[in-house]
Design a protein around this motif. Structure first.
Motif, PDB file in Angstrom:
ATOM      1  N   HIS A 113       0.907  -1.254  -0.014  1.00 49.57           N
ATOM      2  CA  HIS A 113       0.034  -0.040  -0.079  1.00 49.57           C
ATOM      3  C   HIS A 113       0.855   1.309  -0.059  1.00 49.57           C
ATOM      4  O   HIS A 113       0.395   2.294   0.264  1.00 49.57           O
ATOM      5  CB  HIS A 113      -0.905   0.098   1.158  1.00 49.57           C
ATOM      6  CG  HIS A 113      -0.328  -0.042   2.618  1.00 49.57           C
ATOM      7  ND1 HIS A 113      -0.716  -0.667   3.837  1.00 49.57           N
ATOM      8  CD2 HIS A 113       0.774   0.697   3.070  1.00 49.57           C
ATOM      9  CE1 HIS A 113      -0.060  -0.160   4.739  1.00 49.57           C
ATOM     10  NE2 HIS A 113       0.825   0.216   4.457  1.00 49.57           N
ATOM     11  N   HIS A 152      -3.289   4.130   9.614  1.00 49.29           N
ATOM     12  CA  HIS A 152      -1.994   4.668   9.848  1.00 49.29           C
ATOM     13  C   HIS A 152      -2.311   6.070  10.627  1.00 49.29           C
ATOM     14  O   HIS A 152      -1.926   6.905  10.419  1.00 49.29           O
ATOM     15  CB  HIS A 152      -1.080   4.980   8.848  1.00 49.29           C
ATOM     16  CG  HIS A 152      -0.732   3.967   8.054  1.00 49.29           C
ATOM     17  ND1 HIS A 152      -1.725   3.414   7.066  1.00 49.29           N
ATOM     18  CD2 HIS A 152       0.310   3.154   7.632  1.00 49.29           C
ATOM     19  CE1 HIS A 152      -0.947   2.195   6.317  1.00 49.29           C
ATOM     20  NE2 HIS A 152       0.309   2.384   6.831  1.00 49.29           N
ATOM     21  N   HIS A 209      -4.456   5.714   3.305  1.00 50.26           N
ATOM     22  CA  HIS A 209      -3.639   5.240   1.968  1.00 50.26           C
ATOM     23  C   HIS A 209      -3.543   3.534   2.085  1.00 50.26           C
ATOM     24  O   HIS A 209      -3.511   2.713   1.192  1.00 50.26           O
ATOM     25  CB  HIS A 209      -2.248   5.649   1.727  1.00 50.26           C
ATOM     26  CG  HIS A 209      -1.315   5.144   2.939  1.00 50.26           C
ATOM     27  ND1 HIS A 209      -1.088   6.032   3.904  1.00 50.26           N
ATOM     28  CD2 HIS A 209      -0.594   4.221   3.070  1.00 50.26           C
ATOM     29  CE1 HIS A 209      -0.313   5.654   4.748  1.00 50.26           C
ATOM     30  NE2 HIS A 209       0.373   4.382   4.442  1.00 50.26           N
ATOM     31  N   HIS A 261       9.999  -3.205   4.603  1.00 50.35           N
ATOM     32  CA  HIS A 261      10.408  -2.073   4.739  1.00 50.35           C
ATOM     33  C   HIS A 261      10.574  -1.596   6.322  1.00 50.35           C
ATOM     34  O   HIS A 261       9.997  -1.924   7.229  1.00 50.35           O
ATOM     35  CB  HIS A 261       9.210  -1.197   4.185  1.00 50.35           C
ATOM     36  CG  HIS A 261       7.801  -1.265   4.578  1.00 50.35           C
ATOM     37  ND1 HIS A 261       6.982  -2.103   4.802  1.00 50.35           N
ATOM     38  CD2 HIS A 261       7.044  -0.042   4.695  1.00 50.35           C
ATOM     39  CE1 HIS A 261       5.886  -1.725   5.186  1.00 50.35           C
ATOM     40  NE2 HIS A 261       5.985  -0.425   5.256  1.00 50.35           N
ATOM     41  N   GLU A 282       3.486  -5.475   8.587  1.00 54.90           N
ATOM     42  CA  GLU A 282       2.333  -5.365   7.984  1.00 54.90           C
ATOM     43  C   GLU A 282       1.901  -6.724   7.388  1.00 54.90           C
ATOM     44  O   GLU A 282       0.652  -7.030   6.930  1.00 54.90           O
ATOM     45  CB  GLU A 282       2.050  -4.289   7.005  1.00 54.90           C
ATOM     46  CG  GLU A 282       2.286  -2.920   7.631  1.00 54.90           C
ATOM     47  CD  GLU A 282       2.522  -1.638   6.704  1.00 54.90           C
ATOM     48  OE1 GLU A 282       2.335  -0.527   6.943  1.00 54.90           O
ATOM     49  OE2 GLU A 282       2.778  -1.964   5.572  1.00 54.90           O
ATOM     50  N   SER A 325       9.728   4.094  -3.109  1.00 56.49           N
ATOM     51  CA  SER A 325      10.162   4.788  -1.685  1.00 56.49           C
ATOM     52  C   SER A 325      11.112   3.981  -0.931  1.00 56.49           C
ATOM     53  O   SER A 325      12.118   3.521  -1.535  1.00 56.49           O
ATOM     54  CB  SER A 325       8.879   4.807  -0.917  1.00 56.49           C
ATOM     55  OG  SER A 325       8.952   5.401   0.375  1.00 56.49           O
ATOM     56  N   THR A 337      10.323   0.930   0.266  1.00 61.90           N
ATOM     57  CA  THR A 337       9.680  -0.509   0.408  1.00 61.90           C
ATOM     58  C   THR A 337       9.966  -1.173  -0.790  1.00 61.90           C
ATOM     59  O   THR A 337       9.924  -0.765  -2.039  1.00 61.90           O
ATOM     60  CB  THR A 337       8.155   0.450   0.837  1.00 61.90           C
ATOM     61  OG1 THR A 337       8.199   1.047   2.121  1.00 61.90           O
ATOM     62  CG2 THR A 337       7.326  -0.950   1.268  1.00 61.90           C
TER      63      THR A 337
HETATM   64  C1  DHB Z   1       5.794   3.958   3.142  1.00 57.74           C
HETATM   65  C2  DHB Z   1       5.299   2.740   3.449  1.00 57.74           C
HETATM   66  C3  DHB Z   1       4.208   2.255   4.028  1.00 57.74           C
HETATM   67  O1  DHB Z   1       3.693   1.188   4.315  1.00 57.74           O
HETATM   68  C4  DHB Z   1       3.713   3.371   4.790  1.00 57.74           C
HETATM   69  O2  DHB Z   1       2.335   2.997   5.672  1.00 57.74           O
HETATM   70  C5  DHB Z   1       3.889   4.787   4.613  1.00 57.74           C
HETATM   71  C6  DHB Z   1       5.167   5.054   3.777  1.00 57.74           C
HETATM   72  C7  DHB Z   1       6.857   4.211   2.354  1.00 57.74           C
HETATM   73  O3  DHB Z   1       7.563   3.390   1.766  1.00 57.74           O
HETATM   74  O4  DHB Z   1       7.257   5.515   2.075  1.00 57.74           O
END
Ligand code: DHB
Ligand code: FE
Length: 303
Positions: A12, A61, A127, A195, A242, A269, A271
């Motif tokens: 996500h 979140h 998100h 991540h 997660e 990102s 992740t």
């Molecule tokens: C990112 C990943 C997440 O699962 C999240 O909740 C917020 C940010 C990320 O990779 O930036």
């Protein structure tokens, strides 16, 4: 009779929502991440595979819940759920329509089956829920499915165990199969994969571990039930936990599964992005916990 036709696993990562909303999905950086969903976007809207309802297992979140209230499992029974403002205004995506009749049925069935879930009638969704919808359906004026949000606490210690998540999935499968209306239902497990967003290990990604996790979701194996929290933390970073939400999806698919589609891409990102589409091979619904070994009172209530 309602039935669970398929399960989907999906990360996500919020920047994918941002990229989509700002027309950047074709940029070099994002293209390979989105391309891995092309197969699913076509498949999921085809008449044979299109679900009526999605049970969307996700985590909030700190948008709907904060340190005041931390439900381990919470089911959204409302008529609709509005996208949350996570600091930059709400995402410009459609309001999520619920399925209160099925959601209340699942809530009742779960509680009588000894899974005491919180019932939520009003909440905004962040998100964790809207990015998977975007990855699956792209740019739409209205989401083409009803959605039952199932929020899981993976943000504040203690999250539920993998085994508990798997067993909850089994209970959801019993609940869906006892709903009288003819509905095609999908269950999605979202979040992950490896991540860590903060601290000295920020940016940690473990491709080997993630791919073993994806392997473990297919076939008859149940090893993932027993992966301890500390292993997620050590091997996949602080936010890798997660992934326990994917086990609710897997548990709901019964004894054995096969993968119709799989996609893994790093990084997006900080992740690892993972996605899998699973089909149950043996659709037999597991027996009820209460009928199997629960208290006589519970047995009478559910019989
Ligand atoms: C990112 C990943 C997440 O699962 C999240 O909740 C917020 C940010 C990320 O990779 O930036
Ligand atoms: Fe997250």
């Amino acid at each position: 009779m309602a039935r669970i036709t398929h399960g989907i696993g999906c990360s996500h990562i919020p920047v994918l929502g941002y990229a989509h909303d700002h027309g950047k999905d074709g940029d070099d950086y994002f293209k390979p991440a989105f391309a891995g969903f092309d197969w699913t976007r076509e498949w999921i809207t085809a008449p044979d595979s299109r679900p009526d309802v999605v049970i969307l297992v996700y985590n909030d979140h700190a948008s709907a819940f904060d340190m005041k209230v931390i439900p381990t499992f919470a089911i959204g029974c409302g008529e609709s759920f509005t996208p949350a403002d996570e600091g930059f205004g709400p995402r410009p995506v459609p309001v999520v329509e619920g399925h209160p009749d099925l959601a209340w049925h699942i809530a009742q069935s779960l509680v009588l089956d000894e899974f005491d879930t919180t019932i939520i009638n009003e909440m905004e969704v962040d998100h964790g829920l809207t990015v998977p919808l975007t990855m699956m359906f792209g740019d739409v004026e209205k989401w083409p499915v009803k959605v039952i949000p199932l929020a899981v606490n993976v943000v504040t210690y203690p999250p539920p165990s993998g085994n508990r998540c798997w067993a909850l999935g089994e209970a959801i499968s019993r609940a869906v199969s006892s709903f009288p209306q003819d509905l095609k239902v999908q269950i999605w497990g979202t979040g992950g994969m490896s991540h860590q967003l903060q601290g000295p290990r920020a940016g940690l990604i473990n491709k080997e571990w993630d791919n073993r996790f994806l392997d473990g979701l297919t076939g008859e194996g149940q090893d993932l039930r027993h992966v301890p929290h500390i292993e997620y933390l050590r091997e996949t970073g602080s936010e890798g936990i997660e992934m326990v939400m994917w086990l609710i999806m897997r548990g709901a698919l019964g004894k054995s599964t096969r993968a119709l589609h799989r996609h893994y891409h790093v990084p997006v990102s900080n992740t690892a992005l993972g996605h899998i589409v699973l089909e149950p091979v043996d659709p037999t619904v597991p027996p009820s916990r209460t009928l199997e070994g629960g208290s006589p009172i519970a047995q009478k209530m559910i019989a």
